[in-house]
Design a protein around this motif. Structure first.
Motif, short mmCIF file in Angstrom:
data_model
loop_
_atom_site.label_atom_id
_atom_site.label_comp_id
_atom_site.label_asym_id
_atom_site.label_seq_id
_atom_site.Cartn_x
_atom_site.Cartn_y
_atom_site.Cartn_z
N SER A 85 0.83 -1.22 0.00
CA SER A 85 0.00 0.00 0.00
C SER A 85 0.87 1.27 0.00
CB SER A 85 -0.97 0.00 1.18
OG SER A 85 -0.27 -0.01 2.39
N HIS A 103 -16.13 4.19 -2.59
CA HIS A 103 -15.45 5.44 -2.91
C HIS A 103 -15.40 5.57 -4.42
CE1 HIS A 103 -14.21 4.79 1.25
NE2 HIS A 103 -14.06 6.09 1.32
N TRP A 131 -9.60 10.27 -0.16
CA TRP A 131 -9.47 8.98 0.54
C TRP A 131 -7.97 8.70 0.74
CZ3 TRP A 131 -10.93 3.56 -1.81
CH2 TRP A 131 -11.21 2.65 -0.77
N ARG A 133 -4.34 6.96 1.67
CA ARG A 133 -3.69 5.69 1.34
C ARG A 133 -3.95 4.58 2.37
NH1 ARG A 133 2.16 7.17 1.52
NH2 ARG A 133 1.89 7.77 -0.65
N ARG A 136 -7.09 2.42 2.28
CA ARG A 136 -7.40 1.70 1.04
C ARG A 136 -6.87 0.28 1.02
NH1 ARG A 136 -5.11 5.29 -3.47
NH2 ARG A 136 -6.17 3.79 -4.83
N MET A 179 -13.96 -2.16 -1.02
CA MET A 179 -12.56 -1.81 -1.28
C MET A 179 -12.33 -1.43 -2.73
SD MET A 179 -11.17 -1.53 1.46
CE MET A 179 -9.53 -1.16 0.87
N ARG A 181 -11.25 0.39 -5.74
CA ARG A 181 -10.12 1.33 -5.88
C ARG A 181 -9.08 1.15 -4.76
NH1 ARG A 181 -12.28 7.00 -6.07
NH2 ARG A 181 -10.58 7.59 -7.42
N GLY A 182 -9.11 0.01 -4.12
CA GLY A 182 -8.11 -0.24 -3.06
C GLY A 182 -7.47 -1.61 -3.22
#
Ligand SMILES: Nc1ncnc2c1ncn2[C@@H]1O[C@H](COP(=O)(O)OP(=O)(O)OP(=O)(O)O)[C@@H](O)[C@H]1O
Ligand SMILES: [Mg+2]
Length: 414
Positions: A85, A103, A131, A133, A136, A179, A181-182
């Motif tokens: 991440s 998100h 949002w 880091r 995520r 999640m 976009r994570g």
């Protein structure tokens, strides 16, 4: 992507800022390339993987692959996954509107609500929030994980009672859709219920999934990471082939290749102060014995090799050894206290439960007996190396000078 000094707060400002929308994998790749070009420490705190594991992860990131970390317990799989991440943008913008459980990318919403809001609202009235880091990344442990937890659930009451609700509106979003976009990490993949594996595969590959018979479709954008022990992963029937097939890169982890890097990991992770009012000085050969215990355990015929012997064994043993020396230091007012062989007698408190015995081998040994045998072997091996290197004569000479040694964990050192 660098965020402007004044962060855009509406869609109009966002467009004017020049922000570009990217997939998670693109974002990760771009930031990774920058770190690589700058010669940054890519995975800070990771020891001994410079030539084996980190190059493989680097390629997987550049290739835009989902990854499976395959290795026995305590090989830093979880740590590596969390470290990925680092390569996300510091913050990303999303549509700040109520009742949307994801998100949304302000340019490319995936929910009906998000799309509708964009269609009906002028751009300078579309609120944007950011949002960070560290929010995520989400992870789950497979055992006990239910379909509803990670994929979703439809509330039949809402469907029945509502005014022509679409399936999407009656949907409770599980962790993976949330999640969007994570990064999502699933630990111990082979322990994941088969039904959940099928759902996972559908949602990732086909982008749609049946929940209680209702088809739900989303263009989810998630980087998926898995971890597994090779023995269970390779056992047929544990992981559905479609899911295996979808995993772009397999990263094989391993235990430290030499005692020196093993000791470096232990010292770094032990997180126990050696200074303070009652300082402790650990001789290098005692560190070597701590590592040799784990190495001997990994080789031992009484220990289940498939499960492995975690770096946590060395870490916990090291702490117990330091604690035992410190206790002596406090009781006897000895400064500094120096760990000695008799301190290792206490290691059963930190080691028991960390060795999984090989039950198939049919030995009638208890874990404590196995541990004692391993301990004796480790001490002998390290001592033998010192004898081989320095010669017994040198050691005998010290005793020859009339040194008498009485040992015990509560006798003073001098
Ligand atoms: N090569 C390494 N470099 C740095 N730390 C390591 C290394 N190998 C193991 N460790 C340390 O060992 C501990 C266990 O690591 P981690 O939890 O990431 O292991 P894991 O492979 O996920 O284990 P499990 O399969 O049991 O979940 C952590 O404190 C981790 O920092
Ligand atoms: Mg783990």
């Amino acid at each position: 992507m660098p965020v402007a000094a004044v962060k855009p707060r509406t869609l109009k400002e966002l467009r004017e800022s020049g922000w570009k929308s990217k997939s998670v994998k693109q974002e990760l790749r771009d930031n990774f390339i920058r770190a690589l070009a700058d010669g940054d420490d890519l995975f800070p705190g990771i020891v001994g993987y410079d030539d084996t594991v980190i190059p493989e992860i680097s390629l997987a990131v550049l290739a835009g692959h989902d990854m499976l970390f395959l290795g026995e317990k305590g090989q830093a799989k979880s740590r590596l996954m969390r470290l990925l991440s680092r390569f996300l943008d510091e913050e990303i913008p999303y549509l700040d509107i109520p009742d949307v459980p994801v998100h949304e990318d302000p340019y490319r919403p995936i929910t009906a609500k998000g799309k509708q809001f964009l269609a009906e609202t002028p751009e300078d009235e579309v609120p944007i929030a950011w949002w960070p880091r560290d929010r995520r990344y989400a992870e789950r442990l497979a055992p006990g994980t239910k379909f509803a937890d990670i994929i979703g659930e439809i509330d039949p009451a809402r469907l029945a009672g509502g005014v022509s609700l679409s399936a999407e509106e009656a949907l409770y979003f599980g962790l993976i859709p949330r999640m969007h976009r994570g990064i999502f990490a699933m630990n111990e993949l082979p322990e994941l219920d088969e039904l959940v594996q099928v759902g996972l595969f559908n949602i990732l590959e086909e982008r749609d999934v049946q929940i209680r018979g209702y088809p739900v479709r989303f263009d989810l954008d998630v980087l998926i990471l898995f971890s597994a022990n090779p023995a269970t992963y390779n056992r047929s029937g544990k992981v559905i082939p479609q899911l295996k097939d979808r995993i772009g890169s397999v990263i094989l982890t391993h235990y430290p290749l030499d005692r020196h890097s093993a000791a470096a990991i232990t010292e770094q992770e032990a997180d126990i102060p050696l200074d303070g009012e009652y300082p402790v000085v650990v001789p290098y050969f005692m560190k070597e014995i701590i590592e040799q215990i784990s190495m001997a355990a990994r080789r031992s015929k009484y220990v289940d090799h498939q499960s492995g012997v975690s770096a946590r064994l060395s870490i916990a043993n090291y702490r117990t050894m330091v604690a035992s020396a410190r206790r002596r230091g406090v009781v006897l007012g000895e400064k500094p206290a120096v760990p000695r062989i008799s301190d290792l007698a206490h290691l059963s408190s930190s080691a028991l439960g960390k060795l999984e015995l090989d039950l198939m081998a049919g030995h009638q040994m208890t874990e404590k007996q196995v541990l004692d045998a391993i301990l004796a072997e480790a001490i002998r091996d390290v001592f033998q190396e010192y004898v081989d290197e320095h010669g017994l004569a040198e050691i005998a000479e010290v005793f020859g000078r009339g040194t008498k040694i009485e040992v015990g964990d509560l006798l003073p050192s001098s």
